[in-house]
Scaffold this active site. Structure first.
Site, PDB file in Angstrom:
ATOM      1  N   TYR A   1       4.319   6.318  10.375  1.00 45.88           N
ATOM      2  CA  TYR A   1       3.497   5.159  10.032  1.00 45.88           C
ATOM      3  C   TYR A   1       4.334   4.091   9.309  1.00 45.88           C
ATOM      4  CZ  TYR A   1      -0.810   2.588   9.141  1.00 45.88           C
ATOM      5  OH  TYR A   1      -1.787   1.613   9.141  1.00 45.88           O
TER       6      TYR A   1
ATOM      7  N   LYS B   1       1.732  -0.709  15.353  1.00 52.33           N
ATOM      8  CA  LYS B   1       3.145  -0.763  15.720  1.00 52.33           C
ATOM      9  C   LYS B   1       3.543  -2.008  16.510  1.00 52.33           C
ATOM     10  CE  LYS B   1       4.322   2.878  13.718  1.00 52.33           C
ATOM     11  NZ  LYS B   1       4.925   2.546  12.422  1.00 52.33           N
TER      12      LYS B   1
ATOM     13  N   PRO C   1      -3.458  -0.424  19.055  1.00 52.15           N
ATOM     14  CA  PRO C   1      -3.247  -0.890  17.677  1.00 52.15           C
ATOM     15  C   PRO C   1      -3.429   0.201  16.607  1.00 52.15           C
ATOM     16  CG  PRO C   1      -5.333  -1.673  18.524  1.00 52.15           C
ATOM     17  CD  PRO C   1      -4.643  -1.023  19.660  1.00 52.15           C
TER      18      PRO C   1
ATOM     19  N   HIS D   1       0.843  -1.199   0.000  1.00 49.36           N
ATOM     20  CA  HIS D   1       0.000   0.000   0.000  1.00 49.36           C
ATOM     21  C   HIS D   1       0.872   1.241   0.000  1.00 49.36           C
ATOM     22  CE1 HIS D   1      -3.875  -1.948   1.828  1.00 49.36           C
ATOM     23  NE2 HIS D   1      -3.431  -2.581   0.763  1.00 49.36           N
TER      24      HIS D   1
ATOM     25  N   TYR E   1      -9.010   4.947   8.170  1.00 48.34           N
ATOM     26  CA  TYR E   1      -9.284   5.223   9.585  1.00 48.34           C
ATOM     27  C   TYR E   1     -10.390   6.287   9.652  1.00 48.34           C
ATOM     28  CZ  TYR E   1      -4.728   3.078  10.699  1.00 48.34           C
ATOM     29  OH  TYR E   1      -3.672   2.211  10.842  1.00 48.34           O
TER      30      TYR E   1
HETATM   31  C1  PHB Z   1      -5.301  -4.739  10.752  1.00 44.36           C
HETATM   32  O1  PHB Z   1      -5.304  -4.938   9.510  1.00 44.36           O
HETATM   33  O2  PHB Z   1      -5.608  -5.622  11.584  1.00 44.36           O
HETATM   34  C2  PHB Z   1      -4.893  -3.370  11.275  1.00 44.36           C
HETATM   35  C3  PHB Z   1      -4.529  -2.370  10.364  1.00 44.36           C
HETATM   36  C4  PHB Z   1      -4.144  -1.128  10.842  1.00 44.36           C
HETATM   37  C5  PHB Z   1      -4.141  -0.903  12.217  1.00 44.36           C
HETATM   38  C6  PHB Z   1      -4.496  -1.905  13.131  1.00 44.36           C
HETATM   39  C7  PHB Z   1      -4.896  -3.146  12.650  1.00 44.36           C
HETATM   40  O3  PHB Z   1      -3.768   0.332  12.688  1.00 44.36           O
END
Ligand code: PHB
Ligand code: APR
Length: 389
Positions: free
Chosen positions: A384, A296, A292, A72, A200
């Protein structure tokens, strides 16, 4: 039993460290409380920094990763109206790699036997002894027998609830913890993702996240109160809430389907210091936990282990302990920056029950600033994709 490095825990930290030490010709043995099947049944995050993929490549264990992973070049933030894309590749030159932690764990376990990495599964009552000496040992029960493993070093890779950090005297230990007043209700379903990239959302109703494991398997999360009973969240209610939080333009792209996994994870920020005491070294969740939000957790385990593997190799192969002497400070410097970023994103994107109108306006102003500032987007992007080792 005798080995150079006894590793407690066969999660990503323990497995990566074990393989790196074996690659350096160092004898090691992993003691894992659970069975391999249990470890492989865990559904965790799925975003890898290039620090982590570089380690898998260094171990020549990245073949399936590059066959199956999704690369990505960006992530997206939305407030239910606007979508702000953070151009990770354009701003940092690096992508993120979407590949489930479960798959990383599977690749590491599958290669263990061929690489001479010994893993004792279902090792019960693991206890550390004489960690302050240069002849520590570990006792445990396996197959109904009391066992003892003598080692030169012990690597505590046993996660947040493991025993290793308890072996460090409280008089020299410091802990830092922030528990968030909400959790993430996650759902896994074999439906195509709603977007090519991760999204997000910070909506009036709360946080939501759209992620994936492949082009046919989606991973979604919504923020829920800390004491939520998962039985109150049948699939339809989850999908309805998810669509409300993403807003109409994204919601119409969400494909519903039956959940194949659904669980609630609490959110906390936690750091234990120091990461070394005598012959005991801590790595991964055994030493720190991040919410999460910044994806990280696995990546910090990988960076700890990248430092630790080189330090242990120098100590055992060249009698040079400078890496071990500096390990705690060096790893913690990166840990604390990842803790900061994860805490920042969590505060930006979640609805805090105690927050008033002013705090909400601060979130909206931050979002608005990010939307219009390349500098702000670059700061998010470089954290990130992962700060350099
Ligand atoms: C996930 O794909 O489980 C995932 C992706 C981004 C995050 C947390 C979990 O910040
Ligand atoms: N004896 C032996 N093994 C133990 C003990 C014990 N007393 N306690 C815990 N373990 C094992 C657990 O069963 C687990 O397999 O230690 C392992 C720790 O693995 P993780 O918790 O996955 O931690 P880590 O390897 O540091 O990886 C961090 O995993 O949980 C995710 O979100 C976390 O992504 C992050 C990553």
């Amino acid at each position: 039993m005798k080995t150079d490095v006894a590793i407690i825990g066969a999660g990503p930290a323990g497995l990566l460290l074990g393989h790196l030490l074996r690659q350096a010709g160092i004898d090691t043995c992993i003691l894992e409380r659970q069975s391999a099947a249990h470890v492989l049944s865990r559904i965790r995050a799925g975003v890898l920094e290039t620090v982590t993929t570089d380690l898998l490549e260094r171990l020549d264990l990245a073949e399936r990763l590059w066959d199956e992973a999704l690369l990505h070049d960006g992530i997206n933030l939305t407030d239910g109206d606007r979508i702000v894309r953070i151009d990770l590749k354009g701003l940092t030159g690096r992508p993120i790699v979407v590949y489930g932690q479960t798959e990383v764990t599977r690749d590491l376990i599958d290669a263990a036997t061929d690489r001479g990495l010994e893993i004792v599964w279902e090792a019960a009552d693991v206890a550390l002894h004489d960690v302050e000496s240069d002849r520590p040992h570990v006792t445990f029960r396996n197959g109904g027998l009391e066992q003892r493993l003598d080692a030169r070093y012990i690597a505590g890779c046993d996660g947040y609830y493991g025993p290793s950090k308890q072996s460090i005297p409280a008089s020299i230990a410091s802990t830092f913890e922030l528990v968030y007043p909400f959790g993430w209700l996650g759902l896994l379903a074999d439906v195509p993702p709603c977007d090519e990239e991760v999204i997000y959302a910070n909506h009036e109703r709360g946080f939501a996240l759209a992620s994936m494991r492949s082009r046919t398997r989606s991973r979604y999360y919504i923020q829920v109160p800390i004491d939520t009973d998962i039985d109150e969240w049948p699939d339809d209610r989850f999908w309805d809430e998810l669509e409300m939080r993403f807003g109409k333009s994204i919601a119409k792209r969400i494909t519903r389907g039956p959940s194949i996994e659904k669980s609630i994870a609490p959110l906390r920020s936690f750091v234990f210091e120091p990461l070394r005491h005598g012959s005991l070294l801590l790595a991964g969740d055994a030493a720190h936990i991040v919410p999460p939000t910044g994806a990280k957790g696995l990546n910090l385990a990988a960076s700890d282990v990248a430092y630790l593997a080189d330090a242990l190799t120098a100590a055992l192969r060249a009698n040079d302990t400078s890496g071990l002497d500096g390990y705690s400070d060096r790893a913690l410097a990166r840990v604390w920056k990842a803790e900061r970023f994860s805490w920042y994103l969590t505060n930006l994107l979640h609805r805090f029950p105690t927050a008033g109108a002013f705090e909400r306006r601060m979130q909206l102003a931050e979002f608005d600033y990010i939307a219009g500032s390349t500098a702000a987007q670059t700061a998010i992007a470089e954290n990130y994709v992962g700060l350099p080792l």
